[in-house]
Design an enzyme around this catalytic site. Sequence first.
Site, PDB file in Angstrom:
ATOM      1  N   HIS A  12       0.825  -1.221   0.000  1.00 29.53           N
ATOM      2  CA  HIS A  12       0.000   0.000   0.000  1.00 29.53           C
ATOM      3  C   HIS A  12       0.858   1.269   0.000  1.00 29.53           C
ATOM      4  CE1 HIS A  12      -0.054  -0.777   4.638  1.00 29.53           C
ATOM      5  NE2 HIS A  12       0.939   0.044   4.349  1.00 29.53           N
ATOM      6  N   HIS A  59      -1.443   4.425   9.882  1.00 35.06           N
ATOM      7  CA  HIS A  59      -0.043   4.788  10.120  1.00 35.06           C
ATOM      8  C   HIS A  59       0.037   6.027  11.001  1.00 35.06           C
ATOM      9  CE1 HIS A  59      -0.106   2.398   6.422  1.00 35.06           C
ATOM     10  NE2 HIS A  59       1.157   2.105   6.634  1.00 35.06           N
ATOM     11  N   HIS A 193      10.270  -3.952   3.627  1.00 35.32           N
ATOM     12  CA  HIS A 193      10.635  -2.536   3.539  1.00 35.32           C
ATOM     13  C   HIS A 193      11.016  -1.968   4.889  1.00 35.32           C
ATOM     14  CE1 HIS A 193       6.312  -2.176   4.454  1.00 35.32           C
ATOM     15  NE2 HIS A 193       6.337  -0.861   4.488  1.00 35.32           N
ATOM     16  N   GLU A 240       4.113  -5.574   8.636  1.00 31.95           N
ATOM     17  CA  GLU A 240       2.787  -5.347   8.033  1.00 31.95           C
ATOM     18  C   GLU A 240       2.235  -6.630   7.410  1.00 31.95           C
ATOM     19  OE1 GLU A 240       2.872  -0.608   6.791  1.00 31.95           O
ATOM     20  OE2 GLU A 240       3.142  -2.088   5.205  1.00 31.95           O
TER      21      GLU A 240
END
Length: 281
Positions: A12, A59, A193, A240
């Site tokens: 995302h 977030h 990431h 995530e």
Amino acid sequence: MAKIVGGITTSHVPAVGAAIDMNRTQEDYWKPMFAGYEFSKQWIAKEKPDVAIIIYNDHASYFGMEIMPTFAIGIGDSFEICDEGYGPRPIPVVHGHPELAVHLAASLILDDFDMTVLNVLEVDHGLTVPLSLMYGQPDQWPLKVIPMPINVVMYPQPSGERCLALGKAIRKAVQEFDGDLKVQVWGTGGMSHQIQGARAGLVNTPWDKKFMDDLIDSPEVLQFKPHLEYMIEAGSEGVELIMWLIMRGAMGDKVEEIHRFYHVPASNTAVGHLIVKPKEN
Ligand code: DHB
Ligand code: FE
């Protein structure tokens, strides 16, 4: 009866949303990434799900240090768009499905998942970027959305076992809903990431690809992967990916893989995307 007809996982990355909003998807940097979603856009236009239950993380855009629910569900009629720092994206408001959402909340809580029930919620890139990847830039989103924010940004996050079990409980709840609905479950985030610190930019392609294989074939093993492994192998934001386990749990024992895409780079992130269908309904 409502039916779970498919599952989607996708990264995302907020820069992907910005590329769509600024009409930059055909630039050299972005073109190969968006090419991986061409099949998906055509597929979902034919599938026409009525509702997507979107498992994503906020977030610190709507929630923050004050409140960070572990598992939550949005039961409202609509959800405004929010984002961190640079303002909300110029996209349509997201419409909910209060009847199914209330049924899900009740069923999950009685199955011992202590959901935080959100009458009001604004949704950030964790939910909106996947919508844009699948539907482009419509005037209205062509389906209803039940947002399920999961805490993956503050310690302690829920375990993989708990996430897979939540997916199974979602499946049961949907199947018990008295209404003729085609329901998809989406899990967003990942893949490897790290967007800060000394290892910023970390990508681990072999680990990501194995994760995709295991998500399809052996989620019962994958659920035991410790958070520390996500952190070490997939970077500080790689955790995530536990949200993909929730999607997988909602698909039942076996899935048919419809589409797979993996691409590096997009911003600091390895982009991964799967479409699956449950083998039995
Ligand atoms: C990036 C990726 C994310 O998943 C996120 O939530 C924020 C930033 C990135 O790669 O830039
Ligand atoms: Fe994220």
